[in-house]
Design an enzyme around this catalytic site. Structure first.
Site, PDB file in Angstrom:
ATOM      1  N   ARG A  54      -4.652 -13.918  -6.412  1.00  0.00           N
ATOM      2  CA  ARG A  54      -5.986 -14.463  -6.719  1.00  0.00           C
ATOM      3  C   ARG A  54      -6.190 -14.604  -8.224  1.00  0.00           C
ATOM      4  NH1 ARG A  54      -8.327 -16.503  -3.487  1.00  0.00           N
ATOM      5  NH2 ARG A  54      -8.195 -15.945  -1.324  1.00  0.00           N
ATOM      6  N   PHE A  87      -6.911  -7.960  -7.247  1.00  0.00           N
ATOM      7  CA  PHE A  87      -7.585  -8.975  -8.069  1.00  0.00           C
ATOM      8  C   PHE A  87      -8.639  -8.404  -9.012  1.00  0.00           C
ATOM      9  CE2 PHE A  87     -10.905  -8.680  -4.791  1.00  0.00           C
ATOM     10  CZ  PHE A  87     -12.052  -8.779  -5.574  1.00  0.00           C
ATOM     11  N   CYS A 107     -13.250  -0.252  -7.642  1.00  0.00           N
ATOM     12  CA  CYS A 107     -12.929   0.743  -6.609  1.00  0.00           C
ATOM     13  C   CYS A 107     -13.719   2.029  -6.849  1.00  0.00           C
ATOM     14  CB  CYS A 107     -11.442   1.025  -6.567  1.00  0.00           C
ATOM     15  SG  CYS A 107     -10.869   1.782  -8.078  1.00  0.00           S
TER      16      CYS A 107
HETATM   17  P1  NAD Z   1      -5.553  -6.701  -1.307  1.00  0.00           P
HETATM   18  O1  NAD Z   1      -5.130  -5.531  -0.501  1.00  0.00           O
HETATM   19  O2  NAD Z   1      -6.032  -7.908  -0.605  1.00  0.00           O
HETATM   20  O3  NAD Z   1      -4.338  -7.199  -2.254  1.00  0.00           O
HETATM   21  C1  NAD Z   1      -3.614  -6.303  -3.075  1.00  0.00           C
HETATM   22  C2  NAD Z   1      -2.199  -6.847  -3.276  1.00  0.00           C
HETATM   23  O4  NAD Z   1      -1.538  -6.934  -2.013  1.00  0.00           O
HETATM   24  C3  NAD Z   1      -2.157  -8.249  -3.867  1.00  0.00           C
HETATM   25  O5  NAD Z   1      -1.102  -8.303  -4.791  1.00  0.00           O
HETATM   26  C4  NAD Z   1      -1.921  -9.151  -2.660  1.00  0.00           C
HETATM   27  O6  NAD Z   1      -1.193 -10.312  -3.001  1.00  0.00           O
HETATM   28  C5  NAD Z   1      -1.113  -8.268  -1.733  1.00  0.00           C
HETATM   29  N1  NAD Z   1      -1.399  -8.498  -0.308  1.00  0.00           N
HETATM   30  C6  NAD Z   1      -2.569  -8.946   0.245  1.00  0.00           C
HETATM   31  N2  NAD Z   1      -2.479  -8.988   1.587  1.00  0.00           N
HETATM   32  C7  NAD Z   1      -1.229  -8.539   1.900  1.00  0.00           C
HETATM   33  C8  NAD Z   1      -0.529  -8.341   3.129  1.00  0.00           C
HETATM   34  N3  NAD Z   1      -1.103  -8.617   4.303  1.00  0.00           N
HETATM   35  N4  NAD Z   1       0.733  -7.877   3.085  1.00  0.00           N
HETATM   36  C9  NAD Z   1       1.334  -7.589   1.903  1.00  0.00           C
HETATM   37  N5  NAD Z   1       0.718  -7.763   0.705  1.00  0.00           N
HETATM   38  C10 NAD Z   1      -0.539  -8.227   0.702  1.00  0.00           C
HETATM   39  O7  NAD Z   1      -6.649  -6.151  -2.351  1.00  0.00           O
HETATM   40  P2  NAD Z   1      -7.605  -7.004  -3.300  1.00  0.00           P
HETATM   41  O8  NAD Z   1      -8.644  -7.674  -2.464  1.00  0.00           O
HETATM   42  O9  NAD Z   1      -6.801  -7.820  -4.245  1.00  0.00           O
HETATM   43  O10 NAD Z   1      -8.273  -5.837  -4.161  1.00  0.00           O
HETATM   44  C11 NAD Z   1      -9.445  -5.166  -3.809  1.00  0.00           C
HETATM   45  C12 NAD Z   1      -9.146  -3.857  -3.111  1.00  0.00           C
HETATM   46  O11 NAD Z   1      -8.396  -3.002  -3.976  1.00  0.00           O
HETATM   47  C13 NAD Z   1     -10.401  -3.074  -2.760  1.00  0.00           C
HETATM   48  O12 NAD Z   1     -10.244  -2.516  -1.485  1.00  0.00           O
HETATM   49  C14 NAD Z   1     -10.470  -1.999  -3.830  1.00  0.00           C
HETATM   50  O13 NAD Z   1     -11.169  -0.831  -3.466  1.00  0.00           O
HETATM   51  C15 NAD Z   1      -9.014  -1.716  -4.023  1.00  0.00           C
HETATM   52  N6  NAD Z   1      -8.754  -1.086  -5.309  1.00  0.00           N
HETATM   53  C16 NAD Z   1      -8.441   0.241  -5.309  1.00  0.00           C
HETATM   54  C17 NAD Z   1      -8.237   0.906  -6.516  1.00  0.00           C
HETATM   55  C18 NAD Z   1      -7.904   2.367  -6.530  1.00  0.00           C
HETATM   56  O14 NAD Z   1      -7.542   2.897  -7.576  1.00  0.00           O
HETATM   57  N7  NAD Z   1      -8.007   3.069  -5.416  1.00  0.00           N
HETATM   58  C19 NAD Z   1      -8.339   0.201  -7.720  1.00  0.00           C
HETATM   59  C20 NAD Z   1      -8.663  -1.160  -7.666  1.00  0.00           C
HETATM   60  C21 NAD Z   1      -8.853  -1.796  -6.446  1.00  0.00           C
END
Ligand code: NAD
Length: 496
Positions: A187, A159, A291
């Site tokens: 989201r 998100f 991130c």
């Molecule tokens: P999230 O893990 O909740 O969701 C990411 C994706 O996975 C979404 O498309 C969501 O629909 C899907 N998803 C969520 N729960 C799932 C499940 N149980 N099973 C399968 N799919 C599922 O992450 P978020 O809250 O949307 O994003 C924030 C996170 O992303 C933070 O931890 C941040 O650090 C990380 N992030 C990392 C980077 C990087 O380059 N390392 C970049 C941006 C964000």
């Protein structure tokens, strides 16, 4: 019908885009969406279904052979058009990001700029995708390596960067000749919907880019689908690990970027004013939901006293509010549940004997999900908060005696996304960048975000896979290498 209305942007619907056609999801209702700054309802995400994923993958699979056979120089013409359209729609797209994500307009424009850079880099595919060859590896035998696209690639995004992260992958995937199924965060589905509308305006052949909305049900269906060859994922570490494990188990190529807990080290010889300004932007920009946001500042020696004071003054002065207001410097966090979690973690920090230099728990701003900038001083190394990704505008300040001690502290972190050092000593900076265990490193930089022509790295629990997003890694990820060894004996041919 799920609609999104805002004075700044036109009405958008949350629909799937499959084989060149927009379709309403028939899956069960998923998340209720609100504008994080106002609480205004924006609509409802569908939960997604295996049948919808199957239709999208089938459309991509059907489009793949003709797209793969389209010359690379012709494929990138669509990306040149996309770049022009994204520039034309820049302000509109930034307003959509701000309205559904909450970050300030300036931050939305920043993310969009970094996303467009990837479109620009992918326009270089005719050169970047080239293989190599050598004549006469043995007498009369030549050897050639060519890169070929994989087929259907799935892209699953978080998100916090609704447009930039889809653009970390999508331009490279299609430029190299793959067909894509994008599953954006449930989201923030509106930015991706608009992006796909604009991609469609380029005249890209139907089925090359497909969009499916949904949550876990859609992700699981992509991970299990036999025709999906590659999965690019960005999100939290537990989900990244799950996606990597399940996707790899079904034989796919998977790259998963996960969560973070980033440290900056401040040496006594750092310039106090610029160091504080840059660290404040890193900790509180995007409400701490980057991130690459700094979460822990490790102040060395006497840097502790000036940094504590200056960061507290800077944090307390930040204007918090609706990101559409140009005077606002920090927006809300994504949801009320997220705010409640961050507020509770601040309480935990205080309970673990950290001193609250600035307490953002009581910021109120209408019906938005706001937490103010918060500075926790002296969190003990034993506090579980030292290893928790807070993902909110909370900075902890701890103390160390030397760069070595700071590097050891960073080594103990389960994450390895980014770290930075602030100093005027080249020797200290060099030692730090050489030994620290994170994939992205800043030297007098608060958010060391790699440009599109470098990989967006990440180590330890922040990354699962081999090839990272962006740049040359993206080309390696989205192609298979084929090596041809050939012999054409003169005596087998008609003589000319
Ligand atoms: P999230 O893990 O909740 O969701 C990411 C994706 O996975 C979404 O498309 C969501 O629909 C899907 N998803 C969520 N729960 C799932 C499940 N149980 N099973 C399968 N799919 C599922 O992450 P978020 O809250 O949307 O994003 C924030 C996170 O992303 C933070 O931890 C941040 O650090 C990380 N992030 C990392 C980077 C990087 O380059 N390392 C970049 C941006 C964000």
């Amino acid at each position: 019908m799920t609609t999104f209305a805002s004075p700044e942007i036109r009405t958008l619907e949350i629909r799937n885009f499959i084989g060149g056609k927009w379709q309403k999801s028939t899956s069960a209702p998923g998340l209720d969406l609100t504008n994080p700054a106002t609480g205004e309802p924006l609509g409802q995400s569908p939960s997604g279904s295996a049948a919808e994923v199957d239709a999208a993958v089938a459309a991509a699979h059907t489009a793949f052979p003709a797209w793969r056979a389209t010359p690379a120089a012709d494929r990138i013409q669509f990306l040149f058009k996309l770049k022009a359209i994204l520039e034309e729609r820049f302000d509109e797209l930034a307003a959509i990001i701000t309205t559904e994500n909450g970050k300030t307009l300036a931050e939305s424009k920043g993310e969009l700029r970094r996303g467009i850079e990837n479109v620009e880099v992918a326009c270089g595919i005719p050169v970047l995708m080239q293989g190599y060859s050598l004549e006469d590896v043995a007498p009369g035998i030549d050897e050639i390596m060519v890169r070929q696209p994989l087929g259907v690639a799935a892209i699953i995004t978080p998100f916090n960067f609704p447009l930039m992260i889809p653009l970390w992958f999508l331009p490279y995937a299609i430029a190299t000749g793959n067909a894509v199924v994008l599953k954006p965060s449930d989201r923030v589905p509106f930015s991706a919907a608009r992006l796909v509308e604009l991609i469609n305006e380029t005249g890209l052949p139907a089925g090359v880019v497909n969009l499916v909305n949904g949550g876990k049900a859609a992700v699981d269906a992509l991970l299990d689908h036999p025709l999906v060859r590659a999965v690019s994922f960005v999100g939290s570490t537990p989900v990244a690990k799950y996606v990597y494990t399940r996707g790899s188990a079904s034989g796919k190529r998977v790259q998963c970027q996960g969560g973070a807990k980033n440290h900056v080290v401040v040496l006594p010889d750092a310039d106090p004013e610029t160091t504080t300004k840059i660290i404040a932007d890193s900790a509180f920009g995007c409400a701490g939901q980057r991130c690459l946001a700094v979460s822990v500042t490790v102040a060395i020696g006497e840097a502790q006293s000036w940094f504590r004071e200056s960061i507290a003054t800077t944090a307390a002065a930040l204007k918090v509010g609706n990101g559409l207001d140009p005077a606002v410097q920090m927006g809300p966090v994504i949801t009320k549940a997220s705010r409640d979690r961050v507020v509770s973690l601040i309480g935990q920090g205080a309970g673990d004997s950290a001193k609250l230099l600035v307490d953002g728990r009581n910021v109120s701003n209408g019906d938005g999900s706001f937490v103010g900038p918060t500075v926790l001083d002296g969190l003990p190394a034993t506090s579980s908060l030292m290893e928790t990704e807070i993902f909110g505008p909370v900075l902890s300040v701890v103390h160390a005696k030397s760069v070595e001690e700071a590097v050891e502290l960073i080594d103990r972190s389960p994450y390895g996304n980014a770290s930075s050092i602030f100093t005027s000593s080249g020797a200290a900076a060099r030692k730090f960048r050489n030994s620290v265990s994170t994939g992205n490193v800043g030297v007098n930089i608060g958010v060391p975000a790699p440009m599109a022509y470098f990989p967006f790295s990440g180590w330890k629990g922040s990354f699962f896979g081999v090839m990272h997003a962006q740049g040359r890694d993206a080309i390696e990820f989205f192609t298979d290498k084929k090596v041809i060894v050939e012999r054409w004996p003169r005596e087998w041919s008609r003589k000319f």
